[in-house]
Scaffold this active site. Structure first.
Site, mmCIF file in Angstrom:
data_model
loop_
_atom_site.group_PDB
_atom_site.id
_atom_site.type_symbol
_atom_site.label_atom_id
_atom_site.label_comp_id
_atom_site.label_asym_id
_atom_site.label_seq_id
_atom_site.Cartn_x
_atom_site.Cartn_y
_atom_site.Cartn_z
ATOM 1 N N GLU A 15 8.017 -50.585 -34.986
ATOM 2 C CA GLU A 15 9.240 -51.053 -34.319
ATOM 3 C C GLU A 15 9.107 -50.948 -32.800
ATOM 4 O OE1 GLU A 15 12.621 -51.562 -35.957
ATOM 5 O OE2 GLU A 15 11.275 -52.039 -37.622
ATOM 6 N N ASP A 32 2.699 -52.973 -23.574
ATOM 7 C CA ASP A 32 3.886 -53.800 -23.770
ATOM 8 C C ASP A 32 4.081 -54.604 -22.500
ATOM 9 O OD1 ASP A 32 5.882 -54.464 -25.757
ATOM 10 O OD2 ASP A 32 7.383 -53.710 -24.361
ATOM 11 N N SER A 33 4.337 -55.877 -22.665
ATOM 12 C CA SER A 33 4.406 -56.732 -21.481
ATOM 13 C C SER A 33 5.394 -57.855 -21.701
ATOM 14 C CB SER A 33 3.013 -57.282 -21.155
ATOM 15 O OG SER A 33 2.443 -57.883 -22.300
ATOM 16 N N ASP A 88 2.914 -68.842 -19.222
ATOM 17 C CA ASP A 88 1.962 -69.170 -18.152
ATOM 18 C C ASP A 88 2.093 -70.600 -17.596
ATOM 19 O OD1 ASP A 88 0.994 -66.622 -18.304
ATOM 20 O OD2 ASP A 88 -0.954 -67.139 -19.161
#
Lengths: 199, 199
Positions: free
Chosen positions: B40, B69-70, B158
């Site tokens: 999670e 995490d990004s 992007d």
């Protein structure tokens, strides 16, 4: 001048932080001066405790906040005193004082050969309580736990925190010298660099 | 050679990380290869999601772990898509795809003049699941959300992530060029520096 609240009520810490932040055009204010009380620190990481304190101070004041959580980690003691460094003796029935903490630490290490330890300081900055990108700056300071106290400066475990490279304990270092190499001094420098580069 | 589990099942990411970690004498292994499933990610900070993923992978494997995490933060949208970047359209009833996410982003910005945004990558390393001192490395990449897609490389947002200094979108950069300046590339370099200096 931008205001930032410092999630601490330690006057010595405020002075040290203010000196470093002034060139950035930042005015640091102790949370106590804004009526903010203490908050819980229930985590086993310095990171999460500092994050919680920063959020709490920011929520209460509406200002960006910086919090610091720091302590001494002794691997041979499973990481103790760790996040409980300031209340190590208390957790075992003793009083809340530097001397009681040091007495418990020496007792715990009595029959242990590996006396290596490191100080860690974790600083967290949040722009607001819901900031998705808290800025984290963490630094370490390695040493050994001495069997006898030396030095008159510093606080906490400093009289027993021996630095082999210098041949001195942290309590034998003048405040300026300590600040330039300590865990907190290094973490502050990192935080300043991060904030300067901050989006 | 020391083994570290990478809390990701993305093969592209593994290759990029492996290349950078090999000189440190570290072998990186994708968690999927060790039978670790997804965990999670319930937090509103990249930091806490990455920390949770790293702990989960380390707990499951008994190895040190790195998690990432990004996402993309657009201040004029209150920080959206933020930690929900990969499932932005899904949270609003759309499908889970880059094109759906980009369509929702353009729609949300339709009448908004301030199209600035930044990518953020947060990497967290833990030695074990109970590590009191997780290592955090976070970096940002600032740009603007373009109205039209350009470029064939990259992924996610992007093609719309325009870099004024370069006059190009992130999707117009060759992978090596992107890795040298992107949020993830910068965060990886920071993490490497931290791990080299690690106690």
């Amino acid at each position: 001048m931008q205001k930032i609240v410092l999630a601490s009520n330690n006057k010595g810490k405020l002075a040290e932080f203010q000196q470093l932040f002034a060139p950035l055009g930042v005015e640091l204010i102790n949370q106590g001066a804004l009526g903010v009380g203490e908050c819980e620190e229930p985590y086993f990481t310095f990171l999460e405790n500092a994050l919680t304190k920063a959020r709490f101070a920011s929520q209460a004041t509406g200002l960006p906040a910086i919090a610091d959580d720091s302590g001494l980690v002794v691997p041979a003691l499973g990481g103790a005193p760790g996040v409980l460094s300031a209340r190590y003796a208390q957790t075992q029935g003793g009083e809340k004082s530097d001397s009681a903490n040091n007495a418990y630490l020496l007792k715990a290490l009595e029959n242990i050969a590996d006396r290596r330890g490191f100080y860690v300081a974790c600083l967290v900055f949040v722009r607001h309580a819901d900031d998705p990108c808290p800025i984290v700056a963490q630094a370490f300071w390695s040493g050994e736990i001495a069997r006898e106290a030396r030095g008159e400066y510093g606080f906490g475990y400093d009289p027993y925190f021996y630095l082999p490279d210098l041949g001195k304990t942290a309590a034998e270092l003048l405040p300026e010298q300590k600040n330039s190499i300590s865990h907190r001094g290094q973490a502050l420098q990192k935080l300043l660099a991060e904030l300067k580069a901050y989006v």
